[in-house]
Write a protein that holds these residues in place. Structure first.
Motif, PDB file in Angstrom:
ATOM      1  N   THR A  39      56.446  67.902  48.142  1.00 39.71           N
ATOM      2  CA  THR A  39      56.014  66.509  47.992  1.00 39.71           C
ATOM      3  C   THR A  39      54.527  66.342  47.716  1.00 39.71           C
ATOM      4  O   THR A  39      54.115  65.303  47.217  1.00 39.71           O
ATOM      5  CB  THR A  39      56.326  65.700  49.269  1.00 39.71           C
ATOM      6  N   GLY A  40      53.720  67.324  48.107  1.00 41.04           N
ATOM      7  CA  GLY A  40      52.272  67.177  48.036  1.00 41.04           C
ATOM      8  C   GLY A  40      51.686  66.560  49.295  1.00 41.04           C
ATOM      9  O   GLY A  40      50.475  66.568  49.495  1.00 41.04           O
ATOM     10  N   TYR A  41      52.532  66.038  50.159  1.00 39.72           N
ATOM     11  CA  TYR A  41      52.072  65.380  51.378  1.00 39.72           C
ATOM     12  C   TYR A  41      51.816  66.383  52.504  1.00 39.72           C
ATOM     13  O   TYR A  41      52.529  67.377  52.638  1.00 39.72           O
ATOM     14  CB  TYR A  41      53.107  64.376  51.890  1.00 39.72           C
ATOM     15  N   GLY A  68      47.954  62.201  51.823  1.00 37.69           N
ATOM     16  CA  GLY A  68      47.759  62.932  50.580  1.00 37.69           C
ATOM     17  C   GLY A  68      48.421  62.228  49.419  1.00 37.69           C
ATOM     18  O   GLY A  68      48.968  61.132  49.548  1.00 37.69           O
ATOM     19  N   GLU A  69      48.340  62.867  48.277  1.00 37.82           N
ATOM     20  CA  GLU A  69      48.898  62.321  47.050  1.00 37.82           C
ATOM     21  C   GLU A  69      50.204  63.035  46.704  1.00 37.82           C
ATOM     22  O   GLU A  69      50.269  64.266  46.764  1.00 37.82           O
ATOM     23  CB  GLU A  69      47.894  62.489  45.903  1.00 37.82           C
ATOM     24  N   PRO A  70      51.226  62.265  46.316  1.00 36.99           N
ATOM     25  CA  PRO A  70      52.489  62.898  45.956  1.00 36.99           C
ATOM     26  C   PRO A  70      52.342  63.724  44.672  1.00 36.99           C
ATOM     27  O   PRO A  70      51.508  63.414  43.820  1.00 36.99           O
ATOM     28  CB  PRO A  70      53.435  61.721  45.750  1.00 36.99           C
ATOM     29  N   ILE A  71      53.176  64.771  44.591  1.00 32.55           N
ATOM     30  CA  ILE A  71      53.214  65.603  43.390  1.00 32.55           C
ATOM     31  C   ILE A  71      54.622  65.547  42.804  1.00 32.55           C
ATOM     32  O   ILE A  71      55.552  65.064  43.457  1.00 32.55           O
ATOM     33  CB  ILE A  71      52.835  67.075  43.705  1.00 32.55           C
TER      34      ILE A  71
END
Length: 164
Positions: A60-62, A98-101
């Motif tokens: 998720t990037g989180y 954080g930012e999602p990926i």
């Protein structure tokens, strides 16, 4: 006997929604076209929490800042003698930062909890999602599917459930 896999599965909550993963990207995926939480298999020497935090970040990037260990799901699927067996450590996650990926396993979507049951889910997932929503108790759930991915039995805390 085939060795069982250890894995994590996390349903991240925010604003009365779950972050759901629509598994559409991987070939030969037992979860192909299904909607599930995020998670994955343990790597060497990982604890369940190590695996959880790493998998959430990778998919998720989180960064997962707060979570509860809610249950163990024994997942058995396939033809007798050739079953896939996984022991899923089930978590509810909160407070991600954080930012999602973009996820290489599928599409991540925030889904209203009331709408989750309308998605293409494993039948057993509906059972444990109800347990997550209705109780704070820790549980053990065994789900047995046949080779056609039809739920054949469910056992909650050692007691057979009526799945009809």
């Amino acid at each position: 006997m085939k060795e069982a896999a250890l894995c994590t599965l996390c349903y991240i909550e925010r604003d009365d929604k779950y972050l759901m993963l629509h598994r559409v990207s991987k070939k030969n995926d037992i979860n192909k076209d299904k909607w599930i939480g995020v998670g994955g298999h343990f790597k060497d020497l990982e604890s369940p929490e190590d695996c959880l935090i790493r998998e959430v970040k990778e998919e998720t990037g989180y960064e997962l800042c707060d979570f509860d260990f809610r249950g163990i799901v024994t997942f058995v699927c396939g033809k007798k003698g050739a079953e896939v067996v996984e022991y899923m450590h089930l978590y509810i996650g909160r407070n991600v930062v954080g930012e999602p990926i973009e996820c290489d396993e599928g599409k991540l979507v925030w889904v209203d909890k009331k709408e989750v049951f309308n998605l293409n889910l494993w039948e057993g997932d509906k059972i444990f999602l109800r347990l997550l929503n209705e109780s704070k108790d820790f549980f053990s759930l065994k789900l047995v599917y046949d080779e056609n991915e039809q739920l054949k039995s469910a056992v909650l805390n050692g007691k057979a459930m009526d799945i009809e």
